[in-house]
Write an enzyme that holds these catalytic residues in place. Structure first.
Site, PDB file in Angstrom:
ATOM      1  N   THR A 152       1.003  -0.929   0.089  1.00  8.27           N
ATOM      2  CA  THR A 152       0.117  -0.007  -0.131  1.00  8.27           C
ATOM      3  C   THR A 152       0.927   1.287   0.026  1.00  8.27           C
ATOM      4  O   THR A 152       1.460   1.614  -1.043  1.00  8.27           O
ATOM      5  CB  THR A 152      -1.125  -0.098   1.110  1.00  8.27           C
ATOM      6  OG1 THR A 152      -0.124  -0.270   2.457  1.00  8.27           O
ATOM      7  CG2 THR A 152      -2.054  -1.026   1.127  1.00  8.27           C
ATOM      8  N   LYS A 178       4.404  -7.033   4.130  1.00  6.77           N
ATOM      9  CA  LYS A 178       4.156  -5.457   3.657  1.00  6.77           C
ATOM     10  C   LYS A 178       3.962  -4.999   5.252  1.00  6.77           C
ATOM     11  O   LYS A 178       3.461  -5.649   6.081  1.00  6.77           O
ATOM     12  CB  LYS A 178       3.061  -5.414   2.921  1.00  6.77           C
ATOM     13  CG  LYS A 178       1.623  -5.344   3.550  1.00  6.77           C
ATOM     14  CD  LYS A 178       0.381  -4.751   2.899  1.00  6.77           C
ATOM     15  CE  LYS A 178       0.621  -3.345   3.001  1.00  6.77           C
ATOM     16  NZ  LYS A 178       0.060  -2.812   4.146  1.00  6.77           N
ATOM     17  N   THR A 189      -1.608  -2.011   7.980  1.00  9.21           N
ATOM     18  CA  THR A 189      -1.705  -3.637   7.831  1.00  9.21           C
ATOM     19  C   THR A 189      -0.397  -3.893   7.730  1.00  9.21           C
ATOM     20  O   THR A 189       0.155  -3.650   6.856  1.00  9.21           O
ATOM     21  CB  THR A 189      -2.650  -3.902   7.047  1.00  9.21           C
ATOM     22  OG1 THR A 189      -3.892  -3.487   7.244  1.00  9.21           O
ATOM     23  CG2 THR A 189      -2.743  -5.290   7.007  1.00  9.21           C
ATOM     24  N   GLU A 275       6.168   4.458   7.437  1.00 10.61           N
ATOM     25  CA  GLU A 275       5.651   5.641   6.611  1.00 10.61           C
ATOM     26  C   GLU A 275       6.591   6.712   6.738  1.00 10.61           C
ATOM     27  O   GLU A 275       6.486   7.264   7.976  1.00 10.61           O
ATOM     28  CB  GLU A 275       4.235   5.803   6.741  1.00 10.61           C
ATOM     29  CG  GLU A 275       3.326   4.802   5.955  1.00 10.61           C
ATOM     30  CD  GLU A 275       1.757   4.947   6.463  1.00 10.61           C
ATOM     31  OE1 GLU A 275       0.803   4.352   5.979  1.00 10.61           O
ATOM     32  OE2 GLU A 275       1.632   5.794   7.273  1.00 10.61           O
ATOM     33  N   ASN A 401      -0.118  10.299   5.554  1.00  6.99           N
ATOM     34  CA  ASN A 401      -1.532   9.998   6.672  1.00  6.99           C
ATOM     35  C   ASN A 401      -2.305  11.156   6.844  1.00  6.99           C
ATOM     36  O   ASN A 401      -3.776  10.901   7.109  1.00  6.99           O
ATOM     37  CB  ASN A 401      -1.229   9.641   7.981  1.00  6.99           C
ATOM     38  CG  ASN A 401      -0.281   8.127   7.875  1.00  6.99           C
ATOM     39  OD1 ASN A 401      -1.016   7.142   7.515  1.00  6.99           O
ATOM     40  ND2 ASN A 401       0.930   8.073   8.342  1.00  6.99           N
ATOM     41  N   SER A 406      -6.298   5.282  -0.060  1.00  6.82           N
ATOM     42  CA  SER A 406      -6.506   4.064  -0.723  1.00  6.82           C
ATOM     43  C   SER A 406      -5.393   3.229  -0.953  1.00  6.82           C
ATOM     44  O   SER A 406      -4.370   3.952  -1.113  1.00  6.82           O
ATOM     45  CB  SER A 406      -7.483   4.089  -1.696  1.00  6.82           C
ATOM     46  OG  SER A 406      -7.012   4.658  -2.792  1.00  6.82           O
TER      47      SER A 406
END
EC number: 2.3.1.35
Lengths: 406, 406
Positions: A152, A178, A189, A275, A401, A406
């Site tokens: 993602t 991931k 996730t 991230e 964030n 999506s």
């Protein structure tokens, strides 16, 4: 025992994989549907999120693993199929059914996972339409595509394999994984799918996976605060033809060792690719009274936004580390604690017995400016240790964030 | 009962305050030493950080409050005097001694607080040199200067007073406060100093302060994760001449009400001025089985970095809220939960019974773009409620904490 850095889930005998763009991600060039397949059904095990809010795929995968057997795993990114009610459960089930038909295997031998945005109905037609081609594309070269298809906000694909021997047999474990939202993995996730040609009882496979998860994925940032969709799955198809492992003998510990090695490596890759992360932070708490305390303390530090921002800024602000130890809930004695920062460049002591000592700030800054930074915490109050991994907190975390959806 | 927005600790009878630049902050224009003084010694009470690592001033202030009396509070910013060992304790003690001499009062009637960087020896000479002028500057107009002098990364000074009546007497409570590192107040010291001319027993004063702190400051972001130096202090000098409160009668509850009002107002000011914050977030959990659950749930949401970044980005990503409820540790039933976003503009329902419902994304975005955003969480599983306050997570939080050091 050695790591194969360019291999993944198709490294063990009899495993195939593929990845495809089915349309759940808007960007046409991004893969969003992955398949892993074993030519024979194998023993299988799973470890799942402890969040009370669980994605629909978690329920279906658990149900399909009641018999502890599996032959395929289908995974989509771009939609978590979570908070989607009965409709979500039906669609997760449908994913498995369609995939089973296409492969001509039993529905409950197909496991399902999803990752992406929460609370948006899953467009199951896009998945159904893609399943024939996805199945046709299965190949022993497909691990990399599958690794891309489960991403993602990950920037780097994560796959790895490891080889070791049991008796005269070579056994291989392969994996794709991931991560993502890393400041507390509360939503980003974490998925990891492992394949192996090991011959092992389903009970011991499950126990090994559970043990290994504890000291690898669960040590990435904080745990407990797991996402709604986290899962780690393993299929062992037995094709390595080793003498079946049915007790905790040397062979079992050989396997557990290799499993730990690959899982810890993947956990570190996930932390490093958090991230917005610019650095991997490894926090080692040692000479603690017991393992549990050491674990809680290391996670408390790795999870502190103020420690994370300090490391991002190359700032040897060790008071924030002491503070994070202090509020961890563990009954510590601050007056015995020594702190060190370490990287490939050097190691520097910044605090002794809970108090400031003189250190060269410039050297500390240089040490902290490296891509892999270790925080060493000597509790001087016992003999136990634990390690946790995390990443720094940067502007890009906020960007990703505040904007990503999506 | 009404709030006096431009008044502070000098609003009650007999209180004086002052602020000065003593040199602990490098910038000459920034005040860094504050004094609050009552012309008579009063009953006093304190509530302190639960962090195992405590600043030296915490120890000295606790010691000086054993007799539950106090007459002055001296506070420096720019250095937390924490992790500074015995030297730090001696210096905190010295601060009180010097201030007592200058005011010609007893040393143990002086309370001490510090906020700023950890682990750097406190330059006590700068404080000693400034105490004569600081004492001389005391005035009934000094609250604002004192409010400025306790700030660190705060952008807005925080002072407030409230007036109410007991019998035929007007009673006033005044306060100055500071917050700062707001993403979990794990390090950004929260200080609040309250003065009142109320006549009350020291036991009931302490109980009221403890009760009020629970539903105000402790509801700002997460608690438990408190800084090494957090404290709330109150001095009641009795000069309002009301009939002394010695039992939990109506007068006590009148006072508690006013105390709650001023503390909740300050708590919200602290949340709104969180480091890098662009918005105040108020999270209300209602229809929960009990108060404790409601409190943990509301804090779990207010403290989630992913919820905070979503609100920063005006993104109605309610799945992150459900997720934060799910990992809070409370045994929730996701299938009864309704979620709403609310601001001065409007209220919008975004989730029903734990599932996605249709809502207008554009309206949601507009609601979230306001400076005060409410998250309403209807658990539909009881009758209890709790509220928590926090702020969004912005680029500036990273900037401030990646760079700020004193």
């Amino acid at each position: 025992m050695y790591l194969l850095e360019n291999k993944g889930v198709t490294a063990p005998k009899g495993f195939y994989a593929s990845g495809i763009h089915c349309g759940l991600k808007k960007n046409n060039s991004k893969l969003d549907l992955a398949l892993i397949y074993s030519e024979v059904a194998g023993n299988a095990a799973g470890v799942y999120t402890k969040n009370k809010v669980k994605g629909a795929p978690i329920y279906i995968t658990k149900e399909h693993l009641i018999n502890k057997k599996a032959q395929a795993i289908i995974v989509n990114s771009g939609n978590a199929n979570t908070c989607t009610g009965d409709d979500g459960l039906l669609k997760a089930k449908e994913m498995a059914e369609f995939q089973a038909k296409a492969l001509n295997i039993k529905t409950d031998d197909v496991l399902v996972a999803s990752t992406g945005v929460i609370g948006v109905p899953l467009n199951i037609d896009k998945i159904k339409n893609a399943i024939p081609l996805l199945s046709k594309k299965l190949s022993t070269e497909g691990s990399e595509e599958a690794a891309y298809a489960i991403m993602t906000t990950d920037k780097i694909k994560k796959q790895l394999a490891i080889e070791f021997t049991i008796g005269d047999k070579t056994v291989t474990i392969g994996a794709i994984a991931k991560g993502s939202g890393m400041i507390e993995p509360n939503m980003g996730t974490m998925l990891s799918f492992l394949t192996t040609d090991l011959n092992i009882s389903s009970e011991l496979l499950e126990e090994a996976l559970r043990e290994s998860t504890k000291i690898s994925y669960n040590r990435v940032s904080v745990d407990g605060d797991t996402s709604t969709n986290d899962m780690v799955l393993i299929i062992a198809n037995g094709l390595a033809n080793n003498e079946k492992i049915v007790s905790k003998n040397n062979d079992y510990y050989n396997f557990l060792n290799a499993l730990n090695k690959i899982n810890v490596s993947l956990a570190k890759m996930i932390a490093r690719d958090g991230e917005g992360a610019t650095k991997l932070i490894e926090c080692i708490v040692y000479n603690a009274p017991n393992k549990e305390d050491a674990e809680v303390l290391s996670k408390s530090v790795i999870n502190s936004p103020l420690v994370k921002t300090a490391i991002f800024g190359n700032d040897a602000n060790w008071g924030r580390i002491l503070c994070a130890l202090g509020y961890s809930g563990i009954n510590i004695n601050p007056n015995t604690i020594d702190l060190y920062f370490k990287s490939e460049l050097a190691e520097i002591k910044v605090c002794e017995n809970g108090k400031a000592i003189f250190f060269d700030e410039l050297t500390a800054k240089k040490i902290l400016s490296k891509e892999e930074v270790k925080i060493l915490i000597d509790m001087k109050s016992g003999t136990e240790a634990a390690v946790a991994w995390g990443c720094d907190l940067s502007y890009d975390y906020v960007k990703i964030n505040g904007e990503y959806r999506s």
